[in-house]
Design a protein around this motif. Structure first.
Motif, short mmCIF file in Angstrom:
data_model
loop_
_atom_site.label_atom_id
_atom_site.label_comp_id
_atom_site.label_asym_id
_atom_site.label_seq_id
_atom_site.Cartn_x
_atom_site.Cartn_y
_atom_site.Cartn_z
N PRO A 104 -37.96 -67.04 55.51
CA PRO A 104 -37.57 -68.28 54.83
C PRO A 104 -37.42 -69.47 55.77
O PRO A 104 -37.77 -70.60 55.41
N ASP A 105 -36.92 -69.22 56.99
CA ASP A 105 -36.70 -70.36 57.89
C ASP A 105 -37.99 -70.90 58.48
O ASP A 105 -37.98 -71.89 59.22
N SER A 106 -39.13 -70.27 58.15
CA SER A 106 -40.42 -70.78 58.61
C SER A 106 -41.19 -71.46 57.49
O SER A 106 -42.34 -71.87 57.68
N VAL A 107 -40.56 -71.56 56.31
CA VAL A 107 -41.22 -72.17 55.15
C VAL A 107 -40.50 -73.48 54.78
O VAL A 107 -39.28 -73.52 54.71
N GLU A 117 -48.52 -83.69 64.03
CA GLU A 117 -47.33 -83.71 64.88
C GLU A 117 -46.71 -82.33 65.07
O GLU A 117 -45.88 -82.14 65.94
N THR A 118 -47.10 -81.38 64.24
CA THR A 118 -46.50 -80.05 64.28
C THR A 118 -47.58 -78.99 64.46
O THR A 118 -48.54 -78.96 63.71
N ARG A 119 -47.42 -78.13 65.42
CA ARG A 119 -48.32 -77.00 65.60
C ARG A 119 -47.92 -75.91 64.62
O ARG A 119 -46.80 -75.40 64.66
N VAL A 120 -48.83 -75.53 63.76
CA VAL A 120 -48.53 -74.52 62.75
C VAL A 120 -49.06 -73.19 63.24
O VAL A 120 -50.23 -73.05 63.56
N SER A 121 -48.19 -72.20 63.28
CA SER A 121 -48.61 -70.87 63.71
C SER A 121 -48.68 -69.95 62.52
O SER A 121 -47.88 -70.04 61.59
N ALA A 122 -49.67 -69.06 62.49
CA ALA A 122 -49.86 -68.16 61.36
C ALA A 122 -48.85 -67.03 61.42
O ALA A 122 -48.31 -66.72 62.46
N PHE A 160 -42.72 -75.01 60.95
CA PHE A 160 -42.96 -74.32 59.69
C PHE A 160 -44.33 -73.66 59.71
O PHE A 160 -45.24 -74.06 60.45
N GLU A 161 -44.47 -72.62 58.94
CA GLU A 161 -45.71 -71.87 58.84
C GLU A 161 -46.34 -71.97 57.47
O GLU A 161 -47.50 -71.61 57.28
N ALA A 162 -45.58 -72.41 56.47
CA ALA A 162 -46.08 -72.47 55.10
C ALA A 162 -45.28 -73.52 54.33
O ALA A 162 -44.19 -73.92 54.75
N ILE A 163 -45.84 -73.93 53.21
CA ILE A 163 -45.18 -74.91 52.36
C ILE A 163 -45.05 -74.34 50.95
O ILE A 163 -46.01 -73.79 50.40
N ALA A 164 -43.87 -74.49 50.39
CA ALA A 164 -43.62 -74.11 49.00
C ALA A 164 -43.34 -75.39 48.22
O ALA A 164 -42.32 -76.05 48.44
N TRP A 165 -44.25 -75.74 47.34
CA TRP A 165 -44.15 -76.98 46.58
C TRP A 165 -43.50 -76.76 45.22
O TRP A 165 -43.90 -75.85 44.48
N ARG A 225 -32.57 -74.14 49.56
CA ARG A 225 -31.61 -74.00 50.66
C ARG A 225 -30.85 -72.69 50.57
O ARG A 225 -30.60 -72.04 51.59
N ARG A 226 -30.50 -72.29 49.36
CA ARG A 226 -29.78 -71.02 49.20
C ARG A 226 -30.64 -69.83 49.59
O ARG A 226 -30.13 -68.78 49.98
N ALA A 227 -31.97 -70.01 49.51
CA ALA A 227 -32.89 -68.94 49.91
C ALA A 227 -33.19 -68.99 51.40
O ALA A 227 -33.89 -68.11 51.91
N GLY A 228 -32.69 -70.01 52.10
CA GLY A 228 -32.86 -70.09 53.55
C GLY A 228 -34.00 -70.97 54.03
O GLY A 228 -34.33 -70.95 55.22
N LEU A 229 -34.61 -71.75 53.12
CA LEU A 229 -35.71 -72.61 53.50
C LEU A 229 -35.19 -73.98 53.93
O LEU A 229 -34.12 -74.41 53.53
N SER A 230 -35.98 -74.67 54.75
CA SER A 230 -35.75 -76.08 54.99
C SER A 230 -36.28 -76.84 53.79
O SER A 230 -37.20 -76.38 53.11
N VAL A 231 -35.73 -78.03 53.53
CA VAL A 231 -36.12 -78.78 52.33
C VAL A 231 -36.35 -80.24 52.66
O VAL A 231 -35.58 -80.85 53.39
#
Length: 203
Positions: A156-159, A198-203, A2-7, A173-179
């Motif tokens: 969306p698949d990177s958020v 544990e996860t390398r975050v790329s910009a 993931f590259e970003a988080i939507a809370w 999920r309907r917008a294509g994000l992981s949850v």
């Protein structure tokens, strides 16, 4: 990765659902309508949808806009009692320190979202908030999360969306994000913060 988080905010970052219900009960009582303390029909539901359910019980002269404003005012009046969900602020702070882009996506009105974030000291750690006024349809429609991804400039698949309700999870999920759903996929926010190492975050 993931590259970003939507809370999500209500029930995910801030223990605000009880206060939303207090506001709904108070305003409904004002117009002779009883909403019981244990009525869980409206958890995670956009206030416009709550209005559609309850409006037939209110006096015919009450408008949606007046009702919504009174709900917001009742909520803000009691805002000092707001508390963060345990561990949530620490997780946001950890991602912020790591340089991860973060935003909020809420079914609540802008003034309520701003009040929530300020009450728990998170208003300076997120880039922006997508709120109910920003979209034609709230969660579970995908529009709120789709708009968040567009504003982030991310696919969306990177958020990663972090939610507490089935309504919000469906929207993401309907917008294509992981949850990740609080209370279902995890119960401890420290487990989310650990993903930084544990996860390398790329910009």
């Amino acid at each position: 990765m993931f590259e970003a988080i939507a809370w999500d905010v209500d029930g995910t970052l801030v223990d605000s659902e009880p206060l939303h219900h207090v506001a709904l009960m108070a305003v409904s009582r004002r117009y002779g309508v009883t909403v019981k303390p244990d009525d869980d029909r409206f958890v995670g539901v956009a206030m416009g949808d709550v209005w559609r359910v309850l409006s037939k019980e209110y006096p015919s002269g009450l408008t949606r806009d007046v009702w919504l404003e009174e709900i917001v005012e009742a909520y803000i009046e009691h805002a000092p009692r707001l508390k963060p969900i345990p561990g949530a602020c620490e997780a946001v702070a950890a991602f912020h320190k790591a340089g991860v882009a973060q935003c909020c996506v809420s079914n609540s009105a802008r003034r309520i979202v701003e009040t929530n974030l300020a009450a728990v000291g998170l208003d300076g750690m997120v880039l922006f908030s997508v709120v109910r006024e920003d979209v034609e349809e709230g969660k579970p429609d995908p529009a709120p999360y789709a708009l968040a991804c567009a504003r982030l400039g991310k696919r969306p698949d990177s958020v990663m969306a972090i939610e507490d309700s089935a309504v919000g999870a469906e929207s993401a999920r309907r917008a294509g994000l992981s949850v990740l759903q609080f209370g279902l996929d995890f119960d401890d926010f420290s487990s989310i913060a650990l993903t930084i190492s544990e996860t390398r975050v790329s910009a």
